[in-house]
Design an enzyme around this catalytic site. Structure first.
Site, short mmCIF file in Angstrom:
data_model
loop_
_atom_site.label_atom_id
_atom_site.label_comp_id
_atom_site.label_asym_id
_atom_site.label_seq_id
_atom_site.Cartn_x
_atom_site.Cartn_y
_atom_site.Cartn_z
N ARG A 98 71.27 37.43 62.39
CA ARG A 98 70.51 38.46 63.11
C ARG A 98 70.67 38.27 64.61
O ARG A 98 70.39 37.19 65.14
CB ARG A 98 69.03 38.42 62.70
CG ARG A 98 68.82 38.73 61.23
CD ARG A 98 67.37 38.66 60.82
NE ARG A 98 66.56 39.73 61.40
CZ ARG A 98 65.27 39.90 61.16
NH1 ARG A 98 64.63 39.05 60.35
NH2 ARG A 98 64.60 40.89 61.73
N ASP A 292 59.16 50.34 59.86
CA ASP A 292 58.78 49.43 58.77
C ASP A 292 58.25 50.16 57.54
O ASP A 292 58.12 49.55 56.48
CB ASP A 292 57.74 48.42 59.26
CG ASP A 292 58.36 47.28 60.04
OD1 ASP A 292 59.58 47.12 59.98
OD2 ASP A 292 57.61 46.56 60.72
N ARG A 366 59.67 43.70 52.13
CA ARG A 366 59.36 45.13 52.05
C ARG A 366 60.14 45.83 50.93
O ARG A 366 59.70 46.87 50.42
CB ARG A 366 59.59 45.82 53.39
CG ARG A 366 58.72 45.23 54.48
CD ARG A 366 58.41 46.19 55.59
NE ARG A 366 57.74 45.52 56.69
CZ ARG A 366 56.46 45.18 56.70
NH1 ARG A 366 55.68 45.48 55.66
NH2 ARG A 366 55.93 44.56 57.74
#
Length: 410
Positions: A98, A292, A366
């Protein structure tokens, strides 16, 4: 581990207490380390918050943040100007993929001593804390608001304060505003004029106690459930009408998906109830301020057999996984047709869903929680279900409380 998830067809109306917002908690923990007079109540119990708290207690040597992207970004700025402190910030394999170069470049512009230990632009990082050499900095504003928040959180603790110039279109503005509002609540004033944010130096604040509001991102899964289950309702506790969290936009978004939000100011709670008459025929949303909740919305639309076009998703590619690609793969397993770009997802659902599909979670909390509500329509299997502890450790327990059937198998 695999979770077999189904629905008892008997929805249990109840109250749910979700823990404090991870986003608010993590910002406040950085501020508490800089200003010990701050007291925090209703702190998040998520893995990410625990990782950040442990790092702030350790303050030296190697610090492993695992999958916690917020911790990596906030700690990079925090340790850069902690004189006399040397740390190595590392994380999981995905964390080391990342990017963090934009933040590191800005910190180096201020004089920070940061070295990449493996690949240029990515963790792990060696940081030797030192006093900043200048109090102005430029940073790209169109990649991740967490880079900007990382600078904002330490700005007032620097001896000359900090002026930040944001370059390009600002992404996820609500998260920047959340940071600025939390700073204001503890007595740190800022000015935000055009693309410039300035904070004056403050060495000490008066004694202050802040109670963290419950997490709106976690509430999104209950919005999805109420949308999918006719006649259902649930009350979520410790929520405010005037929320700092951008994901409080859920109430407006889900009004198009058959959910009515009733706010009780006396009890600080919200009650979600189902009103299927209000469901739109197609959903088109720009989620650049609320990325999100994109996964949750896409899955809800699949369950309702409503086409949707979601845009403003470019930050999802650098999350725990490439969420746009992961969504496409898993939605298509269930029978949908999905078209994606680097910034968008378009869903064309089928009237019936494939049953007992194994949903992969990609080390992404998620993914697990967004797909779980769909088990109110068809039985599902969810791979590595305990990934939810990253942000919502009580997720499966709370689903069982309202009538879902969850069976864990090795």
């Amino acid at each position: 581990m695999i979770a077999q998830v189904g629905f008892s067809s008997n929805f249990i109306t109840t109250e749910i207490q979700i823990s404090g917002s991870k986003s608010e908690s993590n910002r406040l923990l950085i501020l508490k380390s800089l200003y010990p007079n701050l007291t925090i109540k209703n702190l998040s119990i998520s893995d990410d918050t625990k990782v950040l708290l442990a790092a702030l207690e350790k303050m030296d040597g190697e610090i492993d943040v695992h999958h916690a992207g917020t911790a990596m970004r906030f700690l990079t700025a925090f340790f850069s100007f902690k004189e006399g402190v040397t740390v190595v910030l590392t994380g999981s394999k995905r964390m080391q993929e990342r990017p963090i170069k934009i933040l590191v470049n800005s910190l180096r512009e201020m004089g920070a001593n940061i070295t990449y230990l493996k690949n240029e632009g990515y963790p792990p990082l060696r940081i030797i804390g030192k006093e900043p050499q200048q109090n102005t900095v430029n940073i790209a504003a169109n990649v991740s608001s967490q880079y900007i928040s990382a600078l904002l959180l330490v700005a007032s603790s620097l001896k000359n304060g900090l002026t930040i110039t944001l370059q390009g279109e600002i992404t996820s503005t609500p998260y920047i505003k959340m940071t600025l509002q939390l700073l204001q609540q503890i007595g740190l004033d800022s000015t935000f004029d055009g693309n410039t944010i300035s904070l004056l130096p403050v060495s000490k604040i008066p004694q202050k106690t802040i109670t963290v509001e419950s997490d709106w991102s976690s509430a999104s899964y209950f919005y999805s459930i109420i949308s999918l289950v006719k006649g259902a309702s649930v009350t979520l506790k410790s929520y405010k009408r005037e929320s700092l969290q951008g994901d409080s936009a859920l109430s407006e978004i889900y009004s198009k998906l058959g959910v009515v939000t009733t706010i009780n100011d006396t009890e600080n709670s919200i009650t979600l109830s189902n009103n299927h008459k209000a469901i739109s025929e197609k959903i088109e949303l720009d989620l650049s301020n609320t990325p999100d909740i994109a996964q949750t919305i896409a899955v809800t639309c699949l369950g309702l057999a409503i086409p949707c076009l979601l845009t403003g998703l470019h930050t999802l590619k650098i999350k725990e996984t490439d969420r746009i690609v992961a969504l496409k793969i898993e939605l298509e397993k269930l029978g949908a047709r999905v078209i994606v770009t680097d910034n968008s997802l378009e869903l064309f659902p089928e009237p019936s869903l494939n049953k007992n599909v194994l949903i992969d979670t990609y080390n992404d909390h998620r993914m697990a929680m967004a797909f779980a509500p769909l088990s109110s329509k068809v039985p599902l299997q969810i791979n590595e279900p305990m990934v939810v502890t990253k942000s919502y450790p009580n997720f499966w327990k709370h689903l069982q409380k309202i009538g879902f059937l969850v069976d864990f198998k090795e």
